[in-house]
Design a protein around this motif. Structure first.
Motif, PDB file in Angstrom:
ATOM      1  N   VAL A 124       0.842  -1.203   0.000  1.00 17.21           N
ATOM      2  CA  VAL A 124       0.000   0.000   0.000  1.00 17.21           C
ATOM      3  C   VAL A 124       0.874   1.249   0.000  1.00 17.21           C
ATOM      4  O   VAL A 124       1.825   1.351   0.786  1.00 17.21           O
ATOM      5  CB  VAL A 124      -0.917   0.035   1.240  1.00 17.21           C
ATOM      6  N   GLU A 125       0.527   2.201  -0.874  1.00 20.94           N
ATOM      7  CA  GLU A 125       1.132   3.530  -0.851  1.00 20.94           C
ATOM      8  C   GLU A 125       0.017   4.561  -0.714  1.00 20.94           C
ATOM      9  O   GLU A 125      -1.058   4.418  -1.311  1.00 20.94           O
ATOM     10  CB  GLU A 125       1.924   3.816  -2.129  1.00 20.94           C
ATOM     11  N   VAL A 126       0.273   5.604   0.074  1.00 28.93           N
ATOM     12  CA  VAL A 126      -0.657   6.719   0.232  1.00 28.93           C
ATOM     13  C   VAL A 126      -0.051   7.917  -0.482  1.00 28.93           C
ATOM     14  O   VAL A 126       1.070   8.325  -0.184  1.00 28.93           O
ATOM     15  CB  VAL A 126      -0.902   7.033   1.719  1.00 28.93           C
ATOM     16  N   SER A 127      -0.775   8.483  -1.438  1.00 28.08           N
ATOM     17  CA  SER A 127      -0.203   9.491  -2.331  1.00 28.08           C
ATOM     18  C   SER A 127      -0.912  10.833  -2.234  1.00 28.08           C
ATOM     19  O   SER A 127      -2.124  10.917  -2.380  1.00 28.08           O
ATOM     20  CB  SER A 127      -0.283   9.003  -3.784  1.00 28.08           C
ATOM     21  N   ASP A 128      -0.121  11.868  -1.985  1.00 30.46           N
ATOM     22  CA  ASP A 128      -0.616  13.234  -2.143  1.00 30.46           C
ATOM     23  C   ASP A 128       0.240  13.930  -3.198  1.00 30.46           C
ATOM     24  O   ASP A 128      -0.183  14.140  -4.319  1.00 30.46           O
ATOM     25  CB  ASP A 128      -0.661  13.985  -0.811  1.00 30.46           C
ATOM     26  N   ALA A 143       5.353  -4.560  -9.992  1.00 26.41           N
ATOM     27  CA  ALA A 143       4.879  -5.533 -10.985  1.00 26.41           C
ATOM     28  C   ALA A 143       6.020  -6.435 -11.444  1.00 26.41           C
ATOM     29  O   ALA A 143       5.842  -7.649 -11.596  1.00 26.41           O
ATOM     30  CB  ALA A 143       4.246  -4.817 -12.172  1.00 26.41           C
ATOM     31  N   ARG A 144       7.195  -5.846 -11.685  1.00 19.94           N
ATOM     32  CA  ARG A 144       8.347  -6.659 -12.100  1.00 19.94           C
ATOM     33  C   ARG A 144       8.722  -7.669 -11.029  1.00 19.94           C
ATOM     34  O   ARG A 144       9.230  -8.751 -11.328  1.00 19.94           O
ATOM     35  CB  ARG A 144       9.548  -5.761 -12.419  1.00 19.94           C
ATOM     36  N   ALA A 145       8.471  -7.307  -9.785  1.00 21.30           N
ATOM     37  CA  ALA A 145       8.763  -8.231  -8.679  1.00 21.30           C
ATOM     38  C   ALA A 145       7.715  -9.332  -8.562  1.00 21.30           C
ATOM     39  O   ALA A 145       7.931 -10.323  -7.859  1.00 21.30           O
ATOM     40  CB  ALA A 145       8.843  -7.455  -7.368  1.00 21.30           C
ATOM     41  N   GLY A 146       6.567  -9.150  -9.214  1.00 23.21           N
ATOM     42  CA  GLY A 146       5.506 -10.144  -9.135  1.00 23.21           C
ATOM     43  C   GLY A 146       4.622  -9.997  -7.910  1.00 23.21           C
ATOM     44  O   GLY A 146       3.945 -10.957  -7.510  1.00 23.21           O
ATOM     45  N   ILE A 147       4.606  -8.814  -7.302  1.00 23.50           N
ATOM     46  CA  ILE A 147       3.737  -8.570  -6.145  1.00 23.50           C
ATOM     47  C   ILE A 147       2.281  -8.597  -6.616  1.00 23.50           C
ATOM     48  O   ILE A 147       1.894  -7.862  -7.521  1.00 23.50           O
ATOM     49  CB  ILE A 147       4.092  -7.232  -5.481  1.00 23.50           C
ATOM     50  N   LEU A 148       1.478  -9.437  -6.002  1.00 30.14           N
ATOM     51  CA  LEU A 148       0.156  -9.766  -6.531  1.00 30.14           C
ATOM     52  C   LEU A 148      -0.853  -8.634  -6.429  1.00 30.14           C
ATOM     53  O   LEU A 148      -1.748  -8.534  -7.272  1.00 30.14           O
ATOM     54  CB  LEU A 148      -0.388 -11.004  -5.825  1.00 30.14           C
ATOM     55  N   GLU A 149      -0.739  -7.796  -5.406  1.00 27.28           N
ATOM     56  CA  GLU A 149      -1.734  -6.739  -5.245  1.00 27.28           C
ATOM     57  C   GLU A 149      -1.078  -5.484  -4.672  1.00 27.28           C
ATOM     58  O   GLU A 149      -0.320  -5.552  -3.696  1.00 27.28           O
ATOM     59  CB  GLU A 149      -2.877  -7.190  -4.340  1.00 27.28           C
ATOM     60  N   TYR A 150      -1.390  -4.347  -5.288  1.00 31.95           N
ATOM     61  CA  TYR A 150      -0.801  -3.067  -4.923  1.00 31.95           C
ATOM     62  C   TYR A 150      -1.905  -2.014  -4.900  1.00 31.95           C
ATOM     63  O   TYR A 150      -2.594  -1.820  -5.895  1.00 31.95           O
ATOM     64  CB  TYR A 150       0.287  -2.713  -5.948  1.00 31.95           C
ATOM     65  N   TRP A 151      -2.074  -1.354  -3.746  1.00 34.97           N
ATOM     66  CA  TRP A 151      -3.092  -0.316  -3.590  1.00 34.97           C
ATOM     67  C   TRP A 151      -2.432   1.057  -3.507  1.00 34.97           C
ATOM     68  O   TRP A 151      -1.434   1.231  -2.794  1.00 34.97           O
ATOM     69  CB  TRP A 151      -3.893  -0.524  -2.300  1.00 34.97           C
ATOM     70  N   VAL A 152      -3.007   2.029  -4.217  1.00 33.96           N
ATOM     71  CA  VAL A 152      -2.551   3.418  -4.138  1.00 33.96           C
ATOM     72  C   VAL A 152      -3.745   4.287  -3.745  1.00 33.96           C
ATOM     73  O   VAL A 152      -4.752   4.329  -4.468  1.00 33.96           O
ATOM     74  CB  VAL A 152      -1.964   3.910  -5.471  1.00 33.96           C
ATOM     75  N   PHE A 153      -3.636   4.977  -2.625  1.00 31.30           N
ATOM     76  CA  PHE A 153      -4.678   5.903  -2.190  1.00 31.30           C
ATOM     77  C   PHE A 153      -4.364   7.289  -2.741  1.00 31.30           C
ATOM     78  O   PHE A 153      -3.347   7.889  -2.393  1.00 31.30           O
ATOM     79  CB  PHE A 153      -4.770   5.935  -0.660  1.00 31.30           C
ATOM     80  N   ASP A 154      -5.225   7.769  -3.610  1.00 33.52           N
ATOM     81  CA  ASP A 154      -5.094   9.087  -4.231  1.00 33.52           C
ATOM     82  C   ASP A 154      -5.877  10.078  -3.375  1.00 33.52           C
ATOM     83  O   ASP A 154      -7.105  10.177  -3.479  1.00 33.52           O
ATOM     84  CB  ASP A 154      -5.643   9.023  -5.661  1.00 33.52           C
ATOM     85  N   ILE A 155      -5.169  10.809  -2.525  1.00 40.67           N
ATOM     86  CA  ILE A 155      -5.827  11.688  -1.560  1.00 40.67           C
ATOM     87  C   ILE A 155      -6.618  12.795  -2.252  1.00 40.67           C
ATOM     88  O   ILE A 155      -7.767  13.077  -1.893  1.00 40.67           O
ATOM     89  CB  ILE A 155      -4.786  12.287  -0.596  1.00 40.67           C
ATOM     90  N   ALA A 156      -6.018  13.427  -3.248  1.00 43.16           N
ATOM     91  CA  ALA A 156      -6.669  14.567  -3.904  1.00 43.16           C
ATOM     92  C   ALA A 156      -7.999  14.174  -4.547  1.00 43.16           C
ATOM     93  O   ALA A 156      -8.979  14.926  -4.484  1.00 43.16           O
ATOM     94  CB  ALA A 156      -5.736  15.166  -4.942  1.00 43.16           C
ATOM     95  N   ALA A 157      -8.061  12.995  -5.153  1.00 41.70           N
ATOM     96  CA  ALA A 157      -9.277  12.554  -5.851  1.00 41.70           C
ATOM     97  C   ALA A 157     -10.161  11.652  -4.999  1.00 41.70           C
ATOM     98  O   ALA A 157     -11.196  11.191  -5.465  1.00 41.70           O
ATOM     99  CB  ALA A 157      -8.905  11.835  -7.145  1.00 41.70           C
ATOM    100  N   ARG A 158      -9.765  11.396  -3.745  1.00 37.83           N
ATOM    101  CA  ARG A 158     -10.529  10.540  -2.834  1.00 37.83           C
ATOM    102  C   ARG A 158     -10.883   9.213  -3.518  1.00 37.83           C
ATOM    103  O   ARG A 158     -12.044   8.822  -3.610  1.00 37.83           O
ATOM    104  CB  ARG A 158     -11.809  11.253  -2.372  1.00 37.83           C
ATOM    105  N   ARG A 159      -9.870   8.524  -3.985  1.00 44.20           N
ATOM    106  CA  ARG A 159     -10.105   7.249  -4.643  1.00 44.20           C
ATOM    107  C   ARG A 159      -8.985   6.276  -4.301  1.00 44.20           C
ATOM    108  O   ARG A 159      -7.907   6.672  -3.839  1.00 44.20           O
ATOM    109  CB  ARG A 159     -10.186   7.418  -6.160  1.00 44.20           C
ATOM    110  N   LEU A 160      -9.246   5.000  -4.522  1.00 43.54           N
ATOM    111  CA  LEU A 160      -8.271   3.935  -4.328  1.00 43.54           C
ATOM    112  C   LEU A 160      -8.036   3.261  -5.671  1.00 43.54           C
ATOM    113  O   LEU A 160      -8.982   2.822  -6.332  1.00 43.54           O
ATOM    114  CB  LEU A 160      -8.801   2.905  -3.320  1.00 43.54           C
ATOM    115  N   ILE A 161      -6.781   3.161  -6.068  1.00 46.97           N
ATOM    116  CA  ILE A 161      -6.425   2.538  -7.340  1.00 46.97           C
ATOM    117  C   ILE A 161      -5.780   1.192  -7.040  1.00 46.97           C
ATOM    118  O   ILE A 161      -4.713   1.121  -6.428  1.00 46.97           O
ATOM    119  CB  ILE A 161      -5.476   3.446  -8.145  1.00 46.97           C
ATOM    120  N   VAL A 162      -6.450   0.136  -7.458  1.00 48.27           N
ATOM    121  CA  VAL A 162      -6.044  -1.235  -7.135  1.00 48.27           C
ATOM    122  C   VAL A 162      -5.354  -1.867  -8.343  1.00 48.27           C
ATOM    123  O   VAL A 162      -5.936  -1.943  -9.432  1.00 48.27           O
ATOM    124  CB  VAL A 162      -7.269  -2.072  -6.710  1.00 48.27           C
ATOM    125  N   HIS A 163      -4.127  -2.331  -8.130  1.00 45.73           N
ATOM    126  CA  HIS A 163      -3.332  -2.983  -9.174  1.00 45.73           C
ATOM    127  C   HIS A 163      -3.252  -4.475  -8.873  1.00 45.73           C
ATOM    128  O   HIS A 163      -2.892  -4.868  -7.761  1.00 45.73           O
ATOM    129  CB  HIS A 163      -1.903  -2.424  -9.201  1.00 45.73           C
TER     130      HIS A 163
END
Length: 209
Positions: A124-128, A143-163
């Protein structure tokens, strides 16, 4: 007299000066000298990134997500701002420190070595101010490491981007969830995360499907 600047003007200029790219070995040697005391630096693709100076909104989101993850996965499986290993070809020049990680094994088992991709159930990363960096540079690194799930919290847009679905160095599935939606982590499909809660809309209680 002013002159219009066109692309051709830039093409005539000399290239930018080369920047020093660091390795893990070099940064560890510098740390031993005390040069980095009172600083939080993260090595990503040879660049030393300053992780200091986070704003209140960043801290509030990170705290909410931490509490929710600890309630779902238990405290010993959730870590904050700890270094992780990535792909073997990236490890010499990268040692990222995600805001939060969920481990497949207890954090107490990692006494000397970093967790590797297979040990990570969620990153998980929290992004402003770092949104572009987190969505591109770090997403590709994970992704190159093969990490299965990655979440990015976009504070400005109040959204969660799930990879999800890392394939050939990219995430094949990248979905943005608004603050009116919910999502369940792959490692705990029965737990429902309310995206709006991270932005102050609800207490961090895990809900079951």
């Amino acid at each position: 007299m002013s002159t219009a600047v066109t692309e051709s003007h830039y093409q005539a200029l000399s290239p930018e000066p080369r920047r020093k790219l660091w390795t893990r070995e070099e940064t560890k040697a510098l740390e031993a000298t005390g040069l980095f005391d009172q600083q939080r630096l993260e090595l990503v693709e040879g660049e030393l990134v300053n992780k200091m100076g986070k704003k209140r909104a960043h801290g509030n989101v990170a705290r909410y997500v931490l509490i929710w993850l600890q309630r779902v996965f238990q405290v010993q499986f959730v870590d904050q701002e700890m270094p992780v290993d990535v792909a073997p070809e990236d490890n010499p020049t990268s040692e990222p420190q995600p805001d939060l990680i969920v481990l497949a094994r207890s954090a107490w088992e990692f006494k000397h070595a970093n967790p590797q991709a297979g040990d990570l159930r969620l990153v998980v990363e929290v992004s402003d101010t770092t949104l572009g960096f987190d969505l591109k540079t770090k997403a590709d690194l994970y992704a190159r490491a093969g990490i299965l799930e990655y979440w990015v919290f976009d504070i400005a847009a109040r959204r969660l981007i799930v990879h999800r679905e890392p394939v050939a160095g990219r995430y094949a599935s990248v979905i943005a969830y608004s603050d009116q939606e919910s999502v369940s982590p792959l490692a705990a499909p029965e737990a429902v995360f309310p995206v709006g809660g991270a932005f102050g809309d609800a207490p961090p209680e895990p809900r079951s499907t």
